[in-house]
Design a protein around this motif. Structure first.
Motif, mmCIF file in Angstrom:
data_model
loop_
_atom_site.group_PDB
_atom_site.id
_atom_site.type_symbol
_atom_site.label_atom_id
_atom_site.label_comp_id
_atom_site.label_asym_id
_atom_site.label_seq_id
_atom_site.Cartn_x
_atom_site.Cartn_y
_atom_site.Cartn_z
ATOM 1 N N ILE A 76 3.511 5.825 0.938
ATOM 2 C CA ILE A 76 3.679 5.433 -0.467
ATOM 3 C C ILE A 76 3.145 6.520 -1.393
ATOM 4 N N MET A 77 1.963 7.057 -1.057
ATOM 5 C CA MET A 77 1.373 8.108 -1.888
ATOM 6 C C MET A 77 2.238 9.354 -1.888
ATOM 7 N N GLN A 79 5.481 9.457 -1.432
ATOM 8 C CA GLN A 79 6.682 9.171 -2.216
ATOM 9 C C GLN A 79 6.379 9.226 -3.709
ATOM 10 N N ARG A 80 5.215 8.688 -4.092
ATOM 11 C CA ARG A 80 4.830 8.740 -5.508
ATOM 12 C C ARG A 80 4.634 10.174 -5.959
ATOM 13 N N SER A 81 4.056 10.980 -5.073
ATOM 14 C CA SER A 81 3.861 12.396 -5.407
ATOM 15 C C SER A 81 5.206 13.098 -5.589
ATOM 16 N N ASP A 83 8.021 11.612 -6.416
ATOM 17 C CA ASP A 83 8.633 11.068 -7.629
ATOM 18 C C ASP A 83 8.043 11.730 -8.878
ATOM 19 N N ALA A 84 6.716 11.886 -8.872
ATOM 20 C CA ALA A 84 6.058 12.516 -10.016
ATOM 21 C C ALA A 84 6.501 13.972 -10.171
#
Length: 244
Positions: A76-77, A79-81, A83-84
């Protein structure tokens, strides 16, 4: 153990010997009594082994669950990275894009403003110019009213085409501006400069498509918007960060 007399030599010997140690008289072998092993209580050991196995299974289960949770969190982290990172790069692309689109529209507006100024000026001061004569002169000479010259200019098909292109460019700029609203902290300074650039751009394009006021006020406004546009255009170019 008991003592007995050897039937051969009559001496006392142990009843456990197989032959007389004095004369060698042989005795029949004594049967060996079987030794019965004592029962050992192993119930506690079995329970302990079962209990250890239970704890081991529980520990493995907890470890596997913790490992799966860790993998999910890391995923999840990550993927968030990503995405950011993608959002940041997209914002940078939009900044570069709107800067380029604005330049194209401003260049067209600048050309039309220059032509408008020259038509206006040459009508008042009766200056000949190959580019303005079609709008400033009639069959008898120069137009008496500069408004007639400006009306001729803005009724011309080539001018209408230029205005249509400027307005289309304005729609494109406004669409990108909406995407750039609410910037993150990293882009706050870029957005402030972009906002100032947008004001200069709008002033310049509005002046080109709808001139108003006197020749003096028109010229002053045009120079102000044009200078501001160049200033903030260059400033924004220096502020836009590199993509990752």
């Amino acid at each position: 153990m008991a003592l007995i007399q050897c039937p051969e030599c009559g001496r006392e010997i142990s009843d456990r010997v197989t032959s007389c140690p004095h004369c060698g008289y042989p005795f029949s072998e004594q049967p060996v009594q079987p030794v019965t092993p004592q029962p050992v209580e192993v119930t506690g050991i079995n329970l302990s082994i079962k209990k250890n196995e239970k704890y081991r299974t529980l520990f493995i289960g907890i470890f596997v669950l913790a490992l799966l949770i860790a993998i999910v969190i890391i995923s999840i982290m990550a993927q968030r990275s990503r995405d950011a990172k993608n959002a940041r790069n997209d914002y940078i692309d939009d900044l570069a894009s709107i800067r380029s689109v604005m330049l194209s529209g401003a260049a067209d507006a600048e050309k039309l403003c220059n032509l408008t100024h020259d038509v206006w000026y040459n009508t008042i001061y009766e200056e000949f110019d190959i580019d303005t004569d079609p709008f400033t002169r009639n069959d008898t000479g120069f137009n008496d009213d500069f408004n007639d010259s400006l009306s001729a200019l803005y009724s011309d098909e080539s001018t209408k085409t230029k205005i249509s292109e400027i307005e289309s460019n304005r729609y494109s700029v406004d669409a990108i501006m909406k995407k750039l609203l609410n910037p993150t902290g990293e882009f706050s300074a870029c957005y402030d400069t972009l906002d100032a650039l947008y004001d200069a751009y709008c002033g310049l394009t509005n002046l080109a498509t709808s001139p108003s006021g006197s020749l003096t006020s028109f010229t002053e406004s045009y120079r102000e918007y044009d200078n501001d546009f160049v200033k903030y255009y260059e400033k924004l170019g220096n502020q836009i960060p590199e993509k990752e």
